[in-house]
Design an enzyme around this catalytic site. Sequence first.
Site, PDB file in Angstrom:
ATOM      1  N   ALA A 209       0.856  -1.183   0.000  1.00  0.00           N
ATOM      2  CA  ALA A 209       0.000   0.000   0.000  1.00  0.00           C
ATOM      3  C   ALA A 209       0.889   1.229   0.000  1.00  0.00           C
ATOM      4  O   ALA A 209       1.838   1.331   0.803  1.00  0.00           O
ATOM      5  CB  ALA A 209      -0.921   0.011   1.203  1.00  0.00           C
TER       6      ALA A 209
ATOM      7  N   VAL B  12      -0.865  -1.135  -4.094  1.00  0.00           N
ATOM      8  CA  VAL B  12       0.109  -1.487  -5.128  1.00  0.00           C
ATOM      9  C   VAL B  12      -0.102  -2.959  -5.476  1.00  0.00           C
ATOM     10  O   VAL B  12      -0.165  -3.813  -4.586  1.00  0.00           O
ATOM     11  CB  VAL B  12       1.554  -1.252  -4.654  1.00  0.00           C
ATOM     12  CG1 VAL B  12       2.534  -1.590  -5.775  1.00  0.00           C
ATOM     13  CG2 VAL B  12       1.745   0.194  -4.209  1.00  0.00           C
TER      14      VAL B  12
ATOM     15  N   ASP C 212      15.160  11.491  -0.295  1.00  0.00           N
ATOM     16  CA  ASP C 212      14.623  10.411   0.541  1.00  0.00           C
ATOM     17  C   ASP C 212      15.329   9.100   0.214  1.00  0.00           C
ATOM     18  O   ASP C 212      14.704   8.052   0.110  1.00  0.00           O
ATOM     19  CB  ASP C 212      13.110  10.275   0.316  1.00  0.00           C
ATOM     20  CG  ASP C 212      12.452   9.443   1.424  1.00  0.00           C
ATOM     21  OD1 ASP C 212      13.088   9.249   2.475  1.00  0.00           O
ATOM     22  OD2 ASP C 212      11.314   8.984   1.217  1.00  0.00           O
TER      23      ASP C 212
END
Length: 993
Positions: free
Chosen positions: A638, A644, A755
């Site tokens: 998810a 997903v 990130d």
Amino acid sequence: MDFFTGVRPLLFSYVLINGILITLQTKEEVLLDMKATGGELGWLTWPLDQGDKSGWEVTQRTLNGSQFYTYSVCNVGEREQDNWLRTTFIQRRPSASRVFVELQFIVRDCNSFDGTSLTCKETFNLFTSESDADVGTTFRKGQFKKVATIAPDEITSKNELRINTETRVVENLSRKGFYLAFQDIGACVALLSTRVYYKTCLATVKSLASFPETVAGGENQALREVSGACVVNAVSEELPRIYCTVDGEWVVPVGQCQCNLGYEEVKDACQECQPGFFKAAASGDKCELCPANTQRLDSGALFCPCLDGFYRAPTDPPSGPCSGLPSAPRDLVATTTQLSTGKLHLSWSPPEDTGGRTDITYSVECQRCEGNVCQLCGEKVRYEPASTGLTDNKVSVSELDAHLNYTFTVEAHSGVSLFASQATPRSNRPPSTSALTTSLHYTEPPRITTMRLVERTSTSLSLSWDVSPRIRLQPRPIRYELTYRKKDDNLDVTTYIVLLLEKNVVQISDLAPGTAYLFRVQALGSDGSPGGSSIEEQFETSPEGRLTQNNTAVIFGAAVVGAAMLFVVILVLFLRRRKRNSHSRQGPEDTYFSSSEQLKPLKTYVDPHTYEDPNIAVLKFATEIHPSHITKQKVIGAGEFGEVYRGNLKMPGRKEVAVAIKTLKPGYTEKQRQDFLSEASIMGQFSHQNIIRLEGVVTKFKHAMIVTEYMENGALDRYLKDHDGEFPSFQLVGMMHGIAAGMKYLSDMSYVHRDLAARNILVNNNLECKVSDFGLSRVLEDDPEGTYTTSGGKIPIRWTAPEAIAYRKFTSASDVWSFGIVMWEVMAFGERPYWDMSNHEVMKAINEAFRLPAPMDCPSTVYQLMLQCWLQDRSKRPRFGDIVNLLDKLLRSPDSLKIIADFDPRVSIRLPSTSGSDGSPFRSVSEWLESIKMSQYSENFTCAGVVTMDHVLQMKNEDIKNIGVRLPGHLKRIAYSILGLKDQTSTLSVFAV
């Protein structure tokens, strides 16, 4: 209610033929097969007496002349259903602690029944209960443990029957047998087949070691170690071992067996060497053909002896070829030197036949003869470089006396010449001691002793000279070489004149008046060889007279030549200075960007947020895909915007490929849709093997989707945790190299990820790592510092550089800091950076110069690179190009990974003394194992009698191995943890220091 009411039975039979009856038994031992039983099953239904209600019912059916049974239940219109179906007692093989339950079943669509929406279910539950004996019809629900809720992938409607197949795993079985039970809570279900089996690793031969059939391990023993034995005529330095995986596959063979002397590997067996072949050692090599000049023995030969007349030198290997004795040297020649007296040069050609050897050396022997008496020359004669052990085919001999006959003998030797006394010379080949002898009469070359002026004029000089008195003994006339030049000539353009004379007098004409000349004369021997020279003498013409036309021409010619040479010198100096100036103008940056790759125009990333309409960016950078080309298969995760899926993409004219499908959850806002698709606008601009590949997007239909390549092994951090300790440092560095290559590509496009973490790195089946998740990423602004300033938002503190935390300044240098954290995660097999410290503690520790310690077994060179990535001054951190180059060098030199960085278990495992993270002592061994994520070994410790923390503190490495901890990474983690437990220094105090 009958399950099959309204369902076409012919379709049911067809599916049974194609779906149920065809099964594969590869590496599976079946304990229960409902379909193959053929007779009454005798399964228990509960409650036993339901009055008017009906629970599970057995139905007999016939297919192709064979009977089989099914169980079904269909009480969808009644509330609070609790119907149980229990199998007969299933006996378990003692070593089978993990079994698979394969179910084939049908579930009716609740919408096919009227008025049952509140009571109808579409799932049922699977339970299990262990027992040491068959309990008969005794049934208690409290004895059963739930295994799973079974949900269908395909729902059966009124007109179309769909069969589902699901497999579930039952772990940690320890008693003699067990029961399976199926609980119905209000569904319309037909159970067509139940098959219970466990997996085995079949008996095999690996690396010439035979291993017996072995039951696959369970969750607590993912790899079951099995000992084997070498096949016949094979040996091993250590006991052969191999591991059986939970899937019934053999992996990681240890202790390779090798065929014995005289044997070679042929189809998992050791077979004798064929005649004419040999093998001299126990190894994995094949038998070798007997080398040159050796005897070919029968099968199983350990070596090949030499033929008669051939030998092996003491330093030759027993497996090498045999050599013969070298023949004699050839063409011995003696010459005199040009300037010395009493010195000769001897030279010769190598032997025609070296006997097959390359270690040929020569020795020279000298004899001097006076009359008929000859004797060795003795120590008076000198040899350069030596008289024995010569590797070159020439030598200089000096200190010879004139007018004596000398005889020189040159011999050839090799490593087998010591066998010459035992050799029997053959008619077609001389022995190694054969020598070439040459005799010569040496006479000292003539020498010039005195030069004098006989007569001079303004244009001529007459000279004469004397020679050594022994010259008169020469049988032939001696010639002379006269050389002269002007004294004041420029040395660079001096003209020498050389005359060959038969007498020791000469008159030289056409000289310049009043000019000094330098003369040198040299006598030539009877054989034309040069003799001794005189010293250089100076003589001067008379000053009277004037220059003749010829003299003027000579001087003019010399001047022209000198001017030409001066011009050439000036031109060379000019070109050299120009080249040096061009080098001085080229700085380090020119050198760095001199490669063809660097000179290519660099593609620059375009921020999709700069578009007034974000949809335009999506259309520009991403391919639109029609939903009909996409097939969703299973939810695998998810994301921030929705689920997903794993699925397939079949585009026209292209091969079907596996893909990951990101979806946008219902009820989204337009801003959420734009943010969702902006990631596709970013990904669509990248094309690199270490960046996740965008296949396309779905934007023109109701349900927006992003389709990317499918990475089978998922996120890197989870994958490393699941395979803790299984990969060597070399393979881990290879993963880092791929990540660094992807980040170099991004930074070259002026792009910051923001990130970068192991959770955002995906791994495929080839263990290739790819950078993904561009949700926080932003483009570098075109300013001197290349920064991007945010106005808020969440920051992943544990992975973010200090300047990015403090000032919201993100650069490629801050991505390098994050890459250092990713390197630490990789070497620590997915450990959480800074462990259980809070974000505030992390920021405080970093500002106080604390850095993460080296993980277990981390190479020193890799940890030093981490520390470089974590430098406080971002300008001093390496660039991604530098990182790629360094990791590439480490991969090309695996020995550089052997030196391990220092490891402190007190810091790295964060186990302060014998207490938990809150300072309280561990209450049990299981609590301690849970804290270091090794709870799968709880049963091993209990069975070994290690039930208190005091027992744990007394354990040694051998004790840990003996209780069944075999994986190197797990073994070290537990051992280092115990070391940390023994140390009474708290980890928190270490951080404070």
